[in-house]
Design an enzyme around this catalytic site. Structure first.
Site, PDB file in Angstrom:
ATOM      1  NE  ARG A  63      -2.226  -2.529   2.701  1.00 49.96           N
ATOM      2  CZ  ARG A  63      -2.382  -2.937   3.940  1.00 49.96           C
ATOM      3  NH1 ARG A  63      -3.179  -2.295   4.727  1.00 49.96           N
ATOM      4  NH2 ARG A  63      -1.750  -4.003   4.378  1.00 49.96           N
ATOM      5  CD  GLU A 100       1.308 -11.838  16.977  1.00 57.18           C
ATOM      6  OE1 GLU A 100       0.846 -11.293  15.952  1.00 57.18           O
ATOM      7  OE2 GLU A 100       0.614 -12.335  17.882  1.00 57.18           O
TER       8      GLU A 100
END
Ligand code: AMP
Length: 180
Positions: A63, A100
């Site tokens: 993006r 993560e």
């Protein structure tokens, strides 16, 4: 909150539990599809640096390519894509960063900029700041002078903007959302 921030906030669609439970996904495709909101966001992103010479705008996949490309055009700068591992065809420099679970890598062509060039980094959103921090390291590896990092959305609870400021990178964000 001013009218501009209200407009931008309303142009962003929030999707709960995407891509996994507990994540509120901030979808900017609705903002991109709204001509007025898209233009305002692009104009405002680099407003504090508009009068300065900017050599390159670096956008983070994917993006950040859309917003960064528009910003580069607006300020008459070149555009540099920062991509996920394995996507760029020419000789690359890379930086690993923690996810993560596990780690990932971002890359840039090693001739994408020359030492001393003034670069603004652009992405849609900053969360933990892990991706943007890796991007700053990548740009600095090639000797870039990172003028600023600019994002439409900040998730301040995750501390990403502060993390970048600790690297002496001025951070600009247009709106913020609570939570993750
Ligand atoms: P981070 O490295 O944690 O700052 O994550 C930033 C990157 O992940 C950006 O490229 C964002 O587009 C994406 N991202 C992280 N959290 C969200 C979210 N809640 N909604 C949309 N995109 C997100």
């Amino acid at each position: 909150m001013n009218i501009f921030q209200t407009d931008l906030r309303e142009a962003i669609r929030s999707i709960p539990d995407y891509p996994k439970p507990g994540i509120m996904f901030r979808d900017i495709t609705t903002l991109l599809g709204d001509a007025r909101a898209f233009r305002r966001a692009v104009d405002e992103l680099v407003q504090p640096w508009a009068g300065m010479k900017i050599d390159k705008v670096a956008g983070i996949e994917a993006r950040g390519f859309i917003l960064g490309g528009a910003v580069a055009h607006q300020v008459s700068a070149g555009f540099v894509p920062i991509r996920k591992k394995g996507k760029l065809p020419h000789k690359r420099v890379s930086v690993a960063y923690a996810l993560e679970y596990g780690e990932d890598m971002i890359e840039m062509h090693d001739d994408a900029l020359v030492e001393g060039e003034r670069v603004v980094l652009v992405d849609d959103l900053i969360a933990t700041g892990g991706t943007a921090e890796a991007a700053v390291k990548l740009l600095r590896q090639l000797g870039a002078d990172v003028l600023a990092a600019c994002f439409v959305i900040d998730l301040p609870d995750l501390g990403g903007a502060d993390r970048l400021r600790k690297l002496d990178v001025p951070v600009r964000t247009l709106i913020s959302f609570e939570g993750h």
